[in-house]
Design a protein around this motif. Structure first.
Motif: not given
Length: 152
Positions: A77-100
């Motif tokens: 965070a934040p992910g960067t989308i450059d003006s020359g990129y034309r692919g699908e936006i994918k989001v690198a999610l993470v679960n920071t909760d230690p138990t749930t």
């Protein structure tokens, strides 16, 4: 100020959308169901491709409500989308909760896209940098436990 941005949508994905007037970030949704175990990270597709004009960047930010309630964040965070990129936006999610674990359903809002102008710098090599009050102090140097010059 408004800027028209061409968007291609895959698999009937919704276009990025501002939830309320005045919002800086347009919501991005997941195109698939996602289960994240505690500490797990995953690259999640949004089904959205955009064509940002030269001079702009897209910043993909976590949604504050999901971060506060569930511990869901974005690894780079934040992910960067450059003006020359034309692919699908994918989001690198993470679960920071230690138990749930976190379950997301296709269509859930997972991130916000903020489009901002870019200033391109010219990096000029010099022999030395000017002196400042902070100097080379970094990584907590002005906070608690650091070399807090402002506290003296």
């Amino acid at each position: 100020m408004s800027l028209d941005i061409p968007v291609v949508l895959e698999d009937d994905a919704p276009a990025p959308r501002y939830a309320l007037p005045g919002d800086a970030g347009a919501d991005l949704t997941t195109r698939v169901d996602v289960d994240l175990a505690p500490g797990e990270r995953r690259l999640v597709p949004t089904g959205v491709r955009i064509a940002l004009p030269e001079g702009y960047v897209g910043l993909v930010n976590p949604r504050s409500g999901l971060a506060a309630r569930l511990g869901l964040s974005i690894v780079n965070a934040p992910g960067t989308i450059d003006s020359g990129y034309r692919g699908e936006i994918k989001v690198a999610l993470v679960n920071t909760d230690p138990t749930t674990p976190i379950h997301l359903t296709a269509g859930d809002r997972i991130a916000q896209l903020v489009v901002v102008p870019v200033v391109r710098a010219t990096f000029v090599t010099v022999d030395h940098l000017d002196d400042t009050e902070r100097g080379q102090g970094g990584h907590g140097s002005t906070g608690v436990g650091g070399d807090d010059r402002r506290a003296h």
